[in-house]
Motif scaffolding. Sequence first.
Motif, PDB file in Angstrom:
ATOM      1  N   ASN A 194      -9.977   3.061  30.176  1.00 17.96           N
ATOM      2  CA  ASN A 194      -8.761   3.820  30.427  1.00 17.96           C
ATOM      3  C   ASN A 194      -8.929   4.627  31.709  1.00 17.96           C
ATOM      4  OD1 ASN A 194      -6.486   5.394  30.401  1.00 17.96           O
ATOM      5  ND2 ASN A 194      -7.127   6.687  28.679  1.00 17.96           N
ATOM      6  N   LEU A 195      -8.198   4.222  32.761  1.00 20.44           N
ATOM      7  CA  LEU A 195      -8.242   4.919  34.042  1.00 20.44           C
ATOM      8  C   LEU A 195      -6.913   5.616  34.325  1.00 20.44           C
ATOM      9  CD1 LEU A 195     -10.103   2.252  36.229  1.00 20.44           C
ATOM     10  CD2 LEU A 195     -11.067   4.327  35.219  1.00 20.44           C
ATOM     11  N   ASN A 196      -6.190   5.930  33.273  1.00 22.28           N
ATOM     12  CA  ASN A 196      -4.887   6.563  33.424  1.00 22.28           C
ATOM     13  C   ASN A 196      -5.006   7.869  34.217  1.00 22.28           C
ATOM     14  OD1 ASN A 196      -2.085   6.972  32.917  1.00 22.28           O
ATOM     15  ND2 ASN A 196      -2.634   8.423  31.299  1.00 22.28           N
ATOM     16  N   ARG A 197      -4.283   7.924  35.326  1.00 24.58           N
ATOM     17  CA  ARG A 197      -4.225   9.102  36.197  1.00 24.58           C
ATOM     18  C   ARG A 197      -5.561   9.441  36.857  1.00 24.58           C
ATOM     19  NH1 ARG A 197      -0.786  13.569  32.889  1.00 24.58           N
ATOM     20  NH2 ARG A 197      -0.558  14.425  34.989  1.00 24.58           N
ATOM     21  N   ALA A 198      -6.501   8.510  36.816  1.00 24.67           N
ATOM     22  CA  ALA A 198      -7.771   8.727  37.512  1.00 24.67           C
ATOM     23  C   ALA A 198      -7.556   8.567  39.013  1.00 24.67           C
ATOM     24  CB  ALA A 198      -8.821   7.739  37.021  1.00 24.67           C
ATOM     25  N   ASP A 199      -8.367   9.272  39.797  1.00 25.47           N
ATOM     26  CA  ASP A 199      -8.265   9.208  41.260  1.00 25.47           C
ATOM     27  C   ASP A 199      -9.373   8.303  41.785  1.00 25.47           C
ATOM     28  OD1 ASP A 199      -7.928   9.549  43.944  1.00 25.47           O
ATOM     29  OD2 ASP A 199      -8.000  11.747  43.914  1.00 25.47           O
ATOM     30  N   LEU A 200      -8.972   7.150  42.322  1.00 19.46           N
ATOM     31  CA  LEU A 200      -9.935   6.182  42.851  1.00 19.46           C
ATOM     32  C   LEU A 200      -9.878   6.103  44.381  1.00 19.46           C
ATOM     33  CD1 LEU A 200      -9.580   5.218  39.770  1.00 19.46           C
ATOM     34  CD2 LEU A 200     -10.369   3.012  40.613  1.00 19.46           C
ATOM     35  N   THR A 201      -9.427   7.136  45.014  1.00 14.34           N
ATOM     36  CA  THR A 201      -9.339   7.146  46.473  1.00 14.34           C
ATOM     37  C   THR A 201     -10.706   6.864  47.092  1.00 14.34           C
ATOM     38  OG1 THR A 201      -7.549   8.775  46.383  1.00 14.34           O
ATOM     39  CG2 THR A 201      -8.689   8.506  48.493  1.00 14.34           C
ATOM     40  N   GLY A 202     -10.764   5.828  47.902  1.00 10.63           N
ATOM     41  CA  GLY A 202     -12.007   5.497  48.600  1.00 10.63           C
ATOM     42  C   GLY A 202     -13.067   4.870  47.726  1.00 10.63           C
ATOM     43  N   ALA A 203     -12.757   4.552  46.484  1.00  5.53           N
ATOM     44  CA  ALA A 203     -13.740   3.946  45.588  1.00  5.53           C
ATOM     45  C   ALA A 203     -13.962   2.478  45.945  1.00  5.53           C
ATOM     46  CB  ALA A 203     -13.290   4.069  44.140  1.00  5.53           C
ATOM     47  N   GLU A 204     -15.171   1.986  45.705  1.00  5.67           N
ATOM     48  CA  GLU A 204     -15.506   0.580  45.950  1.00  5.67           C
ATOM     49  C   GLU A 204     -15.509  -0.157  44.616  1.00  5.67           C
ATOM     50  OE1 GLU A 204     -15.736  -2.668  47.211  1.00  5.67           O
ATOM     51  OE2 GLU A 204     -16.304  -1.384  48.930  1.00  5.67           O
ATOM     52  N   LEU A 205     -14.635  -1.183  44.498  1.00  4.63           N
ATOM     53  CA  LEU A 205     -14.491  -1.923  43.250  1.00  4.63           C
ATOM     54  C   LEU A 205     -14.781  -3.412  43.425  1.00  4.63           C
ATOM     55  CD1 LEU A 205     -11.268  -0.101  42.074  1.00  4.63           C
ATOM     56  CD2 LEU A 205     -13.340  -0.232  40.698  1.00  4.63           C
ATOM     57  N   LYS A 206     -15.516  -3.766  44.439  1.00  3.54           N
ATOM     58  CA  LYS A 206     -15.816  -5.171  44.694  1.00  3.54           C
ATOM     59  C   LYS A 206     -16.581  -5.778  43.522  1.00  3.54           C
ATOM     60  CE  LYS A 206     -17.965  -8.257  48.083  1.00  3.54           C
ATOM     61  NZ  LYS A 206     -18.724  -8.323  49.372  1.00  3.54           N
ATOM     62  N   GLY A 207     -16.050  -6.854  42.984  1.00  5.67           N
ATOM     63  CA  GLY A 207     -16.717  -7.553  41.897  1.00  5.67           C
ATOM     64  C   GLY A 207     -16.619  -6.861  40.551  1.00  5.67           C
TER      65      GLY A 207
END
Length: 226
Positions: A194-207
Amino acid sequence: MRDRRHSLLNAAITATATAAAALTLVPTANAAPGGAAEAPESAPVASAHEAVPAPGGGEQIDVIRQGAPAWNAWRGRHPGVRPDLSGADLRDLDLVAVDLRGADLREAGLLSADLAGADLTGASLPDATLAGADLTHAVLTGADLRGARLTEAELSGARLAQADLAGADLTRAQAGSADLTGADLTGANLSGANLNRADLTGAELKGALLTDTDLNCRGHHVCEVP
């Protein structure tokens, strides 16, 4: 009568003089070569500010098992010591608001531990087990969580900015309103998280695995909310 008193007085004076002479002839235990007596050596006195050796890893584990108040007090007494709790079994412990800044928790077992409000800034947690742990509003800024197991962990409101979560297992983790800005989630498993309303600014999600993930987040192109 007068002659008798005079004789007694002379005898007293002679006895006093003899005693004094005897005292001057008795050598002192610390007499200097020149005959002058030295002051006796005083026993060493421990300073009130003398540093107390910090407990080793095993002793630190004993302290933290007493709970957050005992542990935080220990850290106050040893501010320059980096805690070594690597491999420790700390499952189910009540560690609310515990101070674990910079601690070495590699491969530590924190299964179902209550770490709500804990400060783990810069902590080293690679391959640690945090499945089912409560990390609500915990501070994990810059923490090393590579390969950590966070299955069904409670991370609501947690601060994970710049944290390294590469290869971490966050399956069904509750990370609503979490701060994941700049976090490295390369290859992480976020299935059902659950990432509801989480801030992923600049996060790396490769793979990263995002199967059935609640992506009502912000700050990243994977988010359903821009």
